[in-house]
Design a protein around this motif. Sequence first.
Motif, PDB file in Angstrom:
ATOM      1  N   VAL A  79     -18.148 -35.544  29.183  1.00  0.00           N
ATOM      2  CA  VAL A  79     -18.724 -34.629  28.202  1.00  0.00           C
ATOM      3  C   VAL A  79     -20.182 -34.328  28.528  1.00  0.00           C
ATOM      4  N   LEU A  80     -20.960 -35.367  28.844  1.00  0.00           N
ATOM      5  CA  LEU A  80     -22.374 -35.178  29.176  1.00  0.00           C
ATOM      6  C   LEU A  80     -22.544 -34.293  30.401  1.00  0.00           C
ATOM      7  N   LEU A  81     -21.742 -34.545  31.433  1.00  0.00           N
ATOM      8  CA  LEU A  81     -21.832 -33.737  32.650  1.00  0.00           C
ATOM      9  C   LEU A  81     -21.427 -32.279  32.377  1.00  0.00           C
ATOM     10  N   GLY A  82     -20.373 -32.113  31.580  1.00  0.00           N
ATOM     11  CA  GLY A  82     -19.939 -30.759  31.235  1.00  0.00           C
ATOM     12  C   GLY A  82     -20.991 -30.021  30.424  1.00  0.00           C
ATOM     13  N   ALA A  83     -21.580 -30.728  29.448  1.00  0.00           N
ATOM     14  CA  ALA A  83     -22.605 -30.107  28.603  1.00  0.00           C
ATOM     15  C   ALA A  83     -23.860 -29.767  29.395  1.00  0.00           C
ATOM     16  N   MET A  84     -24.288 -30.669  30.276  1.00  0.00           N
ATOM     17  CA  MET A  84     -25.483 -30.420  31.081  1.00  0.00           C
ATOM     18  C   MET A  84     -25.251 -29.268  32.063  1.00  0.00           C
ATOM     19  N   SER A  85     -24.056 -29.189  32.623  1.00  0.00           N
ATOM     20  CA  SER A  85     -23.739 -28.076  33.527  1.00  0.00           C
ATOM     21  C   SER A  85     -23.744 -26.750  32.772  1.00  0.00           C
ATOM     22  N   LEU A  86     -23.195 -26.770  31.537  1.00  0.00           N
ATOM     23  CA  LEU A  86     -23.157 -25.550  30.734  1.00  0.00           C
ATOM     24  C   LEU A  86     -24.558 -25.098  30.355  1.00  0.00           C
ATOM     25  N   PHE A  87     -25.409 -26.055  29.931  1.00  0.00           N
ATOM     26  CA  PHE A  87     -26.793 -25.734  29.626  1.00  0.00           C
ATOM     27  C   PHE A  87     -27.499 -25.212  30.875  1.00  0.00           C
ATOM     28  N   GLY A  88     -27.293 -25.905  31.980  1.00  0.00           N
ATOM     29  CA  GLY A  88     -27.994 -25.570  33.220  1.00  0.00           C
ATOM     30  C   GLY A  88     -27.693 -24.170  33.704  1.00  0.00           C
ATOM     31  N   CYS A  89     -26.428 -23.728  33.568  1.00  0.00           N
ATOM     32  CA  CYS A  89     -26.050 -22.402  34.073  1.00  0.00           C
ATOM     33  C   CYS A  89     -26.759 -21.296  33.309  1.00  0.00           C
ATOM     34  N   LEU A  90     -27.256 -21.585  32.098  1.00  0.00           N
ATOM     35  CA  LEU A  90     -27.966 -20.574  31.316  1.00  0.00           C
ATOM     36  C   LEU A  90     -29.440 -20.487  31.660  1.00  0.00           C
ATOM     37  N   TYR A  91     -29.929 -21.461  32.421  1.00  0.00           N
ATOM     38  CA  TYR A  91     -31.356 -21.507  32.719  1.00  0.00           C
ATOM     39  C   TYR A  91     -31.691 -21.209  34.175  1.00  0.00           C
ATOM     40  N   VAL A  92     -30.727 -21.371  35.093  1.00  0.00           N
ATOM     41  CA  VAL A  92     -31.043 -21.143  36.511  1.00  0.00           C
ATOM     42  C   VAL A  92     -31.194 -19.650  36.784  1.00  0.00           C
ATOM     43  N   ALA A  93     -32.052 -19.317  37.728  1.00  0.00           N
ATOM     44  CA  ALA A  93     -32.307 -17.914  38.067  1.00  0.00           C
ATOM     45  C   ALA A  93     -31.271 -17.375  39.047  1.00  0.00           C
ATOM     46  N   SER A  94     -30.755 -18.245  39.921  1.00  0.00           N
ATOM     47  CA  SER A  94     -29.815 -17.821  40.950  1.00  0.00           C
ATOM     48  C   SER A  94     -28.421 -17.608  40.364  1.00  0.00           C
TER      49      SER A  94
END
Length: 444
Positions: free
Chosen positions: A200-215
Amino acid sequence: MTRKNIIFFALLMATALAAIEGTIISTVASSIVVSMGKPEWIGLVFSVYLLFSGVFSLLFGKMADAWSRKGTLILGLVIFSSFSLLCGLATNMTTLILFRALQGIGSGAIVPVSRSMVGFLFETKESRAKAQSIESSVWGIAGLTGPFLGGTILNYFSWRYVFFLNVPLTITAIVILFIFVDEPKRNQKISMDYIGSILVLLGAMSLFGCLYVASSQWMIILLLSSVVFFVLWFRREKAHVGTSLIDLSVLKNKHVLKINVLTLTTGMIAAGVNAYLPLWGQEVMLMSPLKSGSLLTPFLIFWTGGTVINTYIIKKVSVNKDLFIGVIFLMIGTVMLNLMSFSSIWLAFVTMMFVGIGMGITVSSLMIYLQFNAPKESLGSVMGLNSFVLMMSKSIGVALLGSIYGKNITFFAQGTTFTVIFALIFMLAIQAIIVVKQLPESQV
């Protein structure tokens, strides 16, 4: 002052620390860049804090149910305070970003656990409405005073004192909680599926991360990773006897599921208004940055006013009807939002009054609804999930509307980009009405 009020004061103090952290840092961002360089990294100072705060709210909500609400909140405050101090002592941008991420972990305990404790502290619908009114007012006041406080600190001291200020306030809250909160021993043991929790933590962090990366490439990779982690979690959770950070039995509760959909919808509305109304003022109405920023003042003031009004409405009607009144105000406000381009600037202030009142009534009412209808033994987990959804709503809202703004999309070459953005915000208000109409009747 009664014991209950003293505890509530400590919870409000903790909430204020988390609330003001989101607005005060923006005021000192330029000074941080001047002091440490690397202006291209300044966005990470904001995003990593939100990322870790949102994700770890799931963990701390679960801990509050399985271990201790008092102990979990104190632990979160200790982490928050310790890394606030280290943020103020940071010598370069890399360490500041690292300490901001770890400070965000502590913040992840503050909001969900404080709200679950309020649910146990106040038992009647009217007392919870009053408590939620005060708690919501803290967020409104933080939005108004954060930039002013940040500017004042910067004028007389340095940006580092923005972080140092958290330490004595946090210690005060910890001492009050330690002395006055007498929590009964838990007779029930709640099992924890650690592998499922990590997924769950990895899934949530990946989901958050995809909204913040520029690439765009990294965005796709992180989004696919998030889907994989959540699918693995779901398959494991269905077959495994233990429970992870998100309990499937909680998600099956229609009260909890639908109120989180409402949280997601209203959070996106608030994020869209906060991010794009000042830009509309600058680009369409040709206002100065300072004057365009003032467009949000009635939104924040009347949000607080809406929570106060709600303490009187909740005495007369059911929670479901209360929520419906709130979303009607939101819909009226978003209709007016779409008419602003054809009228004077004063219509923007009246529009923000309606949207603010709608948000104030809706947000305080959905918290009351959640506190009464969520399983008592899982209230911490439910509040943690709701805090996570709220953080996601802000990120998704800004990212979705930002893609429209960035590509300058219009309706068949008519109007401006803001015509499309405001139309989508109106559609979200309609969605909120549909969700409220489908909500199961509250138990209180």
